[in-house]
Scaffold this motif. Sequence first.
Motif, mmCIF file in Angstrom:
data_model
loop_
_atom_site.group_PDB
_atom_site.id
_atom_site.type_symbol
_atom_site.label_atom_id
_atom_site.label_comp_id
_atom_site.label_asym_id
_atom_site.label_seq_id
_atom_site.Cartn_x
_atom_site.Cartn_y
_atom_site.Cartn_z
ATOM 1 N N GLU A 168 0.834 -1.204 0.000
ATOM 2 C CA GLU A 168 0.000 0.000 0.000
ATOM 3 C C GLU A 168 0.869 1.255 0.000
ATOM 4 O OE1 GLU A 168 -2.448 -0.400 3.413
ATOM 5 O OE2 GLU A 168 -3.728 -1.959 2.529
ATOM 6 N N GLY A 169 0.323 2.350 -0.534
ATOM 7 C CA GLY A 169 1.076 3.587 -0.569
ATOM 8 C C GLY A 169 0.203 4.782 -0.895
ATOM 9 N N ASN A 170 0.847 5.937 -1.040
ATOM 10 C CA ASN A 170 0.176 7.188 -1.399
ATOM 11 C C ASN A 170 0.872 7.811 -2.596
ATOM 12 O OD1 ASN A 170 -1.809 7.288 0.665
ATOM 13 N ND2 ASN A 170 -0.274 8.032 2.128
ATOM 14 N N ILE A 171 0.084 8.251 -3.571
ATOM 15 C CA ILE A 171 0.649 8.987 -4.701
ATOM 16 C C ILE A 171 0.896 10.416 -4.242
ATOM 17 C CG2 ILE A 171 0.207 9.877 -7.022
ATOM 18 C CD1 ILE A 171 -1.486 7.388 -7.542
ATOM 19 N N ILE A 172 2.126 10.900 -4.420
ATOM 20 C CA ILE A 172 2.444 12.252 -3.974
ATOM 21 C C ILE A 172 2.589 13.232 -5.135
ATOM 22 C CG2 ILE A 172 3.492 11.497 -1.809
ATOM 23 C CD1 ILE A 172 6.217 11.730 -3.106
ATOM 24 N N SER A 173 2.831 12.742 -6.355
ATOM 25 C CA SER A 173 2.887 13.649 -7.500
ATOM 26 C C SER A 173 2.676 12.878 -8.795
ATOM 27 C CB SER A 173 4.222 14.396 -7.556
ATOM 28 O OG SER A 173 5.294 13.521 -7.851
ATOM 29 N N VAL A 174 2.050 13.564 -9.755
ATOM 30 C CA VAL A 174 1.868 13.029 -11.106
ATOM 31 C C VAL A 174 2.881 13.736 -11.992
ATOM 32 C CG1 VAL A 174 0.315 12.821 -13.074
ATOM 33 C CG2 VAL A 174 -0.577 12.543 -10.753
ATOM 34 N N LEU A 175 3.742 12.969 -12.650
ATOM 35 C CA LEU A 175 4.777 13.546 -13.499
ATOM 36 C C LEU A 175 4.165 14.070 -14.800
ATOM 37 C CD1 LEU A 175 7.552 10.857 -12.917
ATOM 38 C CD2 LEU A 175 7.214 13.032 -11.729
ATOM 39 N N PRO A 176 4.822 15.019 -15.462
ATOM 40 C CA PRO A 176 4.269 15.606 -16.692
ATOM 41 C C PRO A 176 3.898 14.553 -17.727
ATOM 42 C CG PRO A 176 6.174 16.863 -15.954
ATOM 43 C CD PRO A 176 6.112 15.634 -15.083
ATOM 44 N N ARG A 177 2.752 14.762 -18.371
ATOM 45 C CA ARG A 177 2.252 13.834 -19.380
ATOM 46 C C ARG A 177 2.731 14.246 -20.769
ATOM 47 N NH1 ARG A 177 -3.798 14.445 -16.851
ATOM 48 N NH2 ARG A 177 -3.569 12.909 -15.155
ATOM 49 N N LYS A 178 3.050 13.254 -21.602
ATOM 50 C CA LYS A 178 3.406 13.579 -22.989
ATOM 51 C C LYS A 178 2.169 13.601 -23.880
ATOM 52 C CE LYS A 178 4.830 8.858 -24.245
ATOM 53 N NZ LYS A 178 5.988 8.047 -24.669
ATOM 54 N N ASN A 179 1.096 12.943 -23.445
ATOM 55 C CA ASN A 179 -0.194 13.050 -24.123
ATOM 56 C C ASN A 179 -1.284 12.550 -23.189
ATOM 57 O OD1 ASN A 179 -0.312 10.123 -24.440
ATOM 58 N ND2 ASN A 179 1.004 10.347 -26.238
ATOM 59 N N GLU A 180 -2.519 12.800 -23.581
ATOM 60 C CA GLU A 180 -3.665 12.408 -22.759
ATOM 61 C C GLU A 180 -4.862 12.187 -23.668
ATOM 62 O OE1 GLU A 180 -6.652 14.580 -19.540
ATOM 63 O OE2 GLU A 180 -4.591 15.276 -19.752
ATOM 64 N N LEU A 181 -5.553 11.080 -23.482
ATOM 65 C CA LEU A 181 -6.752 10.785 -24.252
ATOM 66 C C LEU A 181 -7.972 10.864 -23.351
ATOM 67 C CD1 LEU A 181 -5.579 7.675 -26.320
ATOM 68 C CD2 LEU A 181 -5.482 10.080 -26.961
ATOM 69 N N ILE A 182 -9.089 11.249 -23.959
ATOM 70 C CA ILE A 182 -10.346 11.292 -23.222
ATOM 71 C C ILE A 182 -11.065 9.951 -23.311
ATOM 72 C CG2 ILE A 182 -12.629 12.382 -23.126
ATOM 73 C CD1 ILE A 182 -11.326 14.942 -24.155
ATOM 74 N N ARG A 183 -11.044 9.349 -24.506
ATOM 75 C CA ARG A 183 -11.693 8.049 -24.693
ATOM 76 C C ARG A 183 -10.768 7.150 -25.490
ATOM 77 N NH1 ARG A 183 -17.703 6.944 -27.295
ATOM 78 N NH2 ARG A 183 -17.782 4.737 -26.777
ATOM 79 N N PRO A 184 -10.137 6.206 -24.839
ATOM 80 C CA PRO A 184 -10.191 5.911 -23.401
ATOM 81 C C PRO A 184 -9.410 6.935 -22.589
ATOM 82 C CG PRO A 184 -8.562 4.519 -24.446
ATOM 83 C CD PRO A 184 -9.238 5.267 -25.562
#
Length: 292
Positions: free
Chosen positions: A55-71
């Motif tokens: 178990e753990g905790n996410i502390i940061s989301v690293l920069p994304r190179k792309n992102e889709l809505i669907r999916p």
Amino acid sequence: MRGKIIKGIAGFYYVHDGRNRVYACKAKGVFRNRNIKPLVGDDVEFDITDENAGEGNIISVLPRKNELIRPAVANIDQAMLVFAVKSPLPNWNLLDRFLIAMEQKGIPIVLCFNKTDLGDGEEPEAYRSIYRNTGYEICFLSVKKAEGLECIREILRGKTTALAGPSGVGKSSLMNILNPEAGMETGAVSEKIQRGRHTTRHTELFYLEAETYLLDTPGFTSMNVEGIECGQLKDYFPEFEEPSKHCRFPDCVHVGERECGVKQAVEEEAISRERYENYLQIYQELKGRKKW
């Protein structure tokens, strides 16, 4: 530690550490305050709160190179769009809409046609002809007969790939062969409507080997083209680029103009009529939406 989100269910994000361990993590409240929603495929930094329980905790989301809505996914290297040769027959309009969505994000595309064991052997030539001069990689396989799988494995190696397509084309069966531990539920195709039953209910990323992830997504039967104007649609059909140099007007949209290089290319069969007809349909759809 750093890892990659492979699944998100009921408020938990399951993070693969890139080696052999998955941790069930919570996202800290700071993400909600900043209106940041972690996505499957996100590279994250996380703290381990209980090593034994994983178990753990996410502390940061690293920069994304792309992102889709669907999916709803992030950091995809390529998309493998799976349709069936038969049962169900390909919906070319739906396929082209997905291609447009990937072109918008600049994500490389592989077209994959499954169930060659149900075809008559003429489909490879016919389907390649439809997508001639597009530059898309096209492959054919039979999951049932385990044919064409080595080519698929080579295409996937070292990349994060989104596996997408309508229900019933064999995506989950393909996933089960590539990663037997996935244990994806498979479903039959309805004889009445020739559509598959949805068997993948959430988006999940599977670790195949070093730096190789495969994302299985829920099947879809429709897709809207979003985020572009009708006059921009031509830019998402790669095979239009060269013939458009012969259009009389630089802003030609290849619909009603008389001296049009693209329309001429269709007549000369350098561009498939199926693709052009889909272009016209989507163009009118976008034009009507803008008018409304």
